[in-house]
Design an enzyme around this catalytic site. Structure first.
Site, PDB file in Angstrom:
ATOM      1  N   GLY A 259       0.802  -1.207   0.000  1.00  0.00           N
ATOM      2  CA  GLY A 259       0.000   0.000   0.000  1.00  0.00           C
ATOM      3  C   GLY A 259       0.833   1.253   0.000  1.00  0.00           C
ATOM      4  O   GLY A 259       0.291   2.362   0.047  1.00  0.00           O
ATOM      5  N   ASP A 260       2.147   1.105  -0.050  1.00  0.00           N
ATOM      6  CA  ASP A 260       3.051   2.270  -0.082  1.00  0.00           C
ATOM      7  C   ASP A 260       4.271   1.883  -0.904  1.00  0.00           C
ATOM      8  O   ASP A 260       4.227   0.919  -1.662  1.00  0.00           O
ATOM      9  CB  ASP A 260       3.404   2.701   1.347  1.00  0.00           C
ATOM     10  N   ASP A 261       5.372   2.607  -0.739  1.00  0.00           N
ATOM     11  CA  ASP A 261       6.557   2.352  -1.551  1.00  0.00           C
ATOM     12  C   ASP A 261       7.067   0.928  -1.334  1.00  0.00           C
ATOM     13  O   ASP A 261       7.131   0.441  -0.203  1.00  0.00           O
ATOM     14  CB  ASP A 261       7.659   3.345  -1.197  1.00  0.00           C
TER      15      ASP A 261
END
Length: 505
Positions: A259-261
């Site tokens: 859900g992120d980098d």
């Protein structure tokens, strides 16, 4: 405060009791009779002389019984072998519920196939610790930090590995609290070695971390490889791997859905990171595959106030991700992002290929210096093939502080059915280009036939040769001395549980 006090007292009680007990017999020194089974071999930076299984310490793999004190006591007992060939703790098949625990030096945590280390969802199982000195504040709120699930500080020679065993962070309850703004303290990370060296994290499946998955910080000589990292693409801040103020790092053969980098290279936040002054440097990211629709495949920043330099990335693949390599910084960050080398990226379904942000606005507190401007220079990308892209490049520096030294060569970007009308947005940046399609902005001057730089010498961590290590999975018949010791150990756990219950309000 009560939780921290109970945890500290319980740990101290265990230490005293185990120290007294160890004068008679040591668990891993006991001889065993073997009946059947086989040996497990694995690759590691170092092998261990002593072996114990979590079940030797009374562990229960039913997925419901807490093993927090079991893990803590096992590591404490095995720490006596730091200077005698080291030790390895084997987590056998089962579901091993646990809260936070720390590792020791010259130690291997091996999670077997079929074993799941299951993170507790009880906040009380994660003692609060101070914010990182290079951050000055928690990332989720102004308070401190919940301890990571698996951590340790000032360690040497630590291996966390397995034959595709699993660590499940059970992060959903933490994500809900974060979205509802119910957290004053930063969520636990899954694995976080601090102030340590010679670290290996490999051959595991990591799922559903409460926040960042793997966060080595203030550490060096780190190998992270052969991991599968999975979280829902809408889960908050579930970065895959975040080397932070670290040196000499290898990240390779990793698959991340996040859900992120997928990988975020960091080094501290604003005035705190500037003061701490520890860069992340000499890193290679190789054969990374990423899916992250709302974030970067590789991010540099945004917390980069100790500096980021000498980072290489090669053979990178991404599907349905927001951007390939994104530089994230802004006024107040200070420091630098420099000597970045990227070779061979294959990308499919991207919002941007190149994205550089000089206006990243998150700050730990109002005390940052807006005149502390970062230096971004010598950023090299070559041999990039992308398909189904909305926008080729969205590249912004800082007014009065342009980002310089970009080099793009041999880049072919195929656009989506409905691409943005403006394919290159270049503001306060400068550099050169060669053989780039679609034609880049004027700020990236076409130099004809050139090839952007990529170093040929190996990074130091690439010269480390892993050893072949092993342990036996044969059925154990415990010697009488070991049975005696485990009887003592069970009493120890009972005393700790009783003492802990007495302290509860």
């Amino acid at each position: 405060m009560a939780l921290n006090r109970r945890s500290a007292i319980s740990t101290n009680l265990l230490a005293i009791l185990l120290m007294l007990g160890s004068t008679n017999v040591s668990i891993v020194e006991c001889r065993r009779h073997v009946l059947d089974g086989s040996d497990v071999t694995y690759a590691a930076i170092n092998c261990r002389k002593h072996t114990a299984f979590l079940t030797d310490f009374g562990g229960n793999g039913d997925g419901q019984t807490s093993n927090t004190e079991v893990f803590r006591a096992a590591v404490l007992n095995l720490s006596q072998f730091e200077n005698d060939g080291g030790s390895q703790l084997i987590v056998p098949p089962g579901r091993w519920l646990t809260g936070s625990f720390n590792l020791t030096s010259h130690f291997t945590l091996f999670i077997q196939f079929g074993a799941v280390v299951l993170a507790s969802q009880d906040e009380g199982d994660y003692p609060l610790i101070k914010p990182l000195p290079s951050y000055g504040s928690g990332r989720d709120g102004p308070g401190g930090r919940f301890s990571s699930l698996i951590g340790g500080s000032h360690l040497t020679d630590v291996v966390i590995t397995g034959d595709n065993g699993t660590i499940d962070g059970q992060g959903s309850i933490w994500w809900k609290k974060f979205h509802k703004k119910k957290l004053k303290n930063t969520r636990p990370y899954l694995i976080e070695p601090m102030y340590s060296n010679q670290i290996q994290i490999s051959n595991l499946t990591l799922i559903n971390s409460p926040s960042w998955f793997v966060h080595p910080v203030y550490s060096s000589d780190i190998i992270i490889q052969d991991l599968t990292i999975l979280a829902p693409v809408d889960s908050p801040n579930t970065d895959g791997i975040n080397p932070d103020s670290c040196k000499n790092i290898k990240i390779q053969d990793v698959f991340v859905v996040s859900g992120d980098d997928c990988v975020a290279v960091k080094s501290g936040w604003d005035e705190y990171g500037i003061k701490f002054g520890m860069p992340t440097e000499q890193a290679i990211i190789r054969r990374l595959t990423c899916i992250s629709p709302d974030s970067a495949v590789i991010a540099l920043g945004s917390e980069m106030s100790g500096g980021i330099k000498n980072i290489r990335a090669e053979d990178i693949r991404a599907i349905n991700s927001e951007s390939a390599v994104r530089i994230k910084t802004g006024p107040g960050r200070g420091a630098y992002v420099t000597d970045i080398f990227v070779d061979k990226m294959t990308l499919h379904t991207m919002k941007y290929v190149f994205w550089t942000t000089g206006a990243y606005g998150q700050h730990p507190d109002p005390g940052y210096d807006p005149k502390a401007l970062p230096k971004v220079d010598r950023i090299n990308y070559r041999n990039v093939v992308a398909e189904d892209v909305k926008m080729a490049g969205n590249m912004g520096g800082i007014e009065g502080d342009p980002f310089t030294g970009f080099c793009l060569s041999n880049v072919t970007i195929g656009l989506s059915e409905k691409p943005k009308k403006l394919q290159w947005n270049c503001t306060d940046v400068s550099g050169v280009s060669s053989n780039v399609t679609p034609e880049p902005c004027d700020a990236l001057v076409d130099k004809g036939s050139i090839e952007c730089e990529y170093p040929s010498d190996p990074v130091p961590i690439d010269t480390v040769q892993l050893k072949t290590c092993s342990f036996s999975t044969k059925k154990q018949i415990l010697t009488s001395s070991l049975v005696h010791h485990l009887g003592y150990f069970s009493q120890t756990l009972w005393l700790v549980a009783t003492f802990d219950a007495m302290l509860k309000p």
